[in-house]
Design an enzyme around this catalytic site. Sequence first.
Site, PDB file in Angstrom:
ATOM      1  N   SER A 164     -13.289 -35.834  -2.709  1.00 19.81           N
ATOM      2  CA  SER A 164     -12.258 -35.100  -1.965  1.00 19.81           C
ATOM      3  C   SER A 164     -10.849 -35.428  -2.443  1.00 19.81           C
ATOM      4  O   SER A 164      -9.935 -34.627  -2.234  1.00 19.81           O
ATOM      5  CB  SER A 164     -12.358 -35.438  -0.482  1.00 19.81           C
ATOM      6  N   ASP A 207      -5.584 -37.362   7.519  1.00 20.52           N
ATOM      7  CA  ASP A 207      -6.608 -37.094   8.527  1.00 20.52           C
ATOM      8  C   ASP A 207      -7.544 -38.269   8.789  1.00 20.52           C
ATOM      9  O   ASP A 207      -8.624 -38.081   9.335  1.00 20.52           O
ATOM     10  CB  ASP A 207      -7.428 -35.867   8.101  1.00 20.52           C
ATOM     11  N   HIS A 218      -7.970 -38.951   4.038  1.00 17.58           N
ATOM     12  CA  HIS A 218      -7.242 -38.477   2.854  1.00 17.58           C
ATOM     13  C   HIS A 218      -5.744 -38.721   2.957  1.00 17.58           C
ATOM     14  O   HIS A 218      -5.210 -38.878   4.054  1.00 17.58           O
ATOM     15  CB  HIS A 218      -7.511 -36.977   2.668  1.00 17.58           C
TER      16      HIS A 218
END
Length: 387
Positions: A42, A350, A353
Amino acid sequence: MASSLSSILVLTIFISSLSLPPSLVLAKDPCHFPAIFNFGDSNSDTGGLSAAFGQAGPPHGQSFFGSPAGRYCDGRLVIDFIAESLGLPYISAFLDSTGTNFTHGANFATAGSTIRPQNTTLHQSGFSPISLNVQSYEFHDFLARSQVVRKRGGVFETLMPKQEYFSNALYTFDIGQNDLTAGYFLNMSTDEVKAYVPDVLSQFKTVVQNIYGQGGRYFWIHNTGPVGCLPYVFERVPILASQVDEYGCASPFNEVAEFFNRELKKAVEQLRKDLPLAAITYVDVYSVKYSLISNGKKLGFPKPLRTCCGHGGKFNFNLNVGCGGKIKKQGKEVLIAPACQNPAAHVNWDGVHFTQAANQYIFERIVDGSFSDPPTPLNMACYRKGH
Ligand SMILES: *[C@@H]1O[C@H](CO)[C@@H](O)[C@H](O)[C@H]1NC(C)=O
Ligand SMILES: *[C@@H]1O[C@H](CO)[C@@H](O)[C@H](O)[C@H]1NC(C)=O
Ligand SMILES: *[C@@H]1O[C@H](CO)[C@@H](O)[C@H](O)[C@H]1NC(C)=O
């Protein structure tokens, strides 16, 4: 007369070499990378997981793209800043079959990816089935099929990279964090996690070797970040108060990340020996991220561990309700995990990240080679160590 002329000459040369930056004195031209092929999780996913498993919803993307853009972030990722600085468009996710353009590269990263296959589904474990070996199969297929498609001509020719781009491209990697958390989330001890790191890195090396075997030459490899500074890890895996460092990060997880990074660096040194024509840059992203967190207050990020987008608790983070999470109240959907007022004052987006502001900070530190081995700037990453 002759002597005064030669001393003027010497002086002129002396002055002109002083006023030139060292890179110009060495007279090496910056590299021209026509494409980027990225592999990762991610931290560099620009739409892979979203394409396969459902779009990341709002407020992702709000600070830059104006709407969700396949990234787990309010805006751009480090890979986006890399593309910008090389004068290339943002790279499309390989899995995204709608509206994509692969002329200047493709992104095989998906959120939740590990290096090793996990033998579980995304819904069981949260780890993506698109592990690094799968990303490497996708790359292999793309290399061949993109050329078949290009030959159809017309619009297809304008959507695929030229054959020679594959040997001149920059191959970027940012993966490994999820291999470490995978063990912890199965209740393994730190020693058990460390014990499988050599297997993880051996699989990593295999993928780099495969890409080299298919013509890739320039590799830019990020190490893994201080995962112990991310709420989704320290809120899920119990640790002792004595294991929390002065910045609030969980030391055991950071120590494992540092162990992984030392081993990764050795793996890179081995790869340089095995792949004599490859230019491989190892980038110490860990140190940049950790210094951002530890100097957060000075740098305009007063609470570097607290999320911008989340809900509840000391860190504005709830394991069950993620960024953008909603609940039904009297038939109406109510947003209970919204984004903060000023994402630019947050490091953590979040709980998992980094924010765009943090990503930009990280990019600006690594672009000039200050955190690289060899100390190569991004735009010189086509030169081999010692050449
Ligand atoms: C997945 O299963 C294979 C076959 O049993 C095994 O070799 C591999 O280590 C497993 N992967 C992980 C991450 O446990
Ligand atoms: C794809 O991107 C390239 C480079 O930016 C551009 O030249 C080309 O026209 C684009 N193709 C389409 C169909 O938009
Ligand atoms: C890990 O341990 C916790 C607490 O003992 C337990 O609830 C959980 O089911 C365990 N997870 C696994 C994958 O064994």
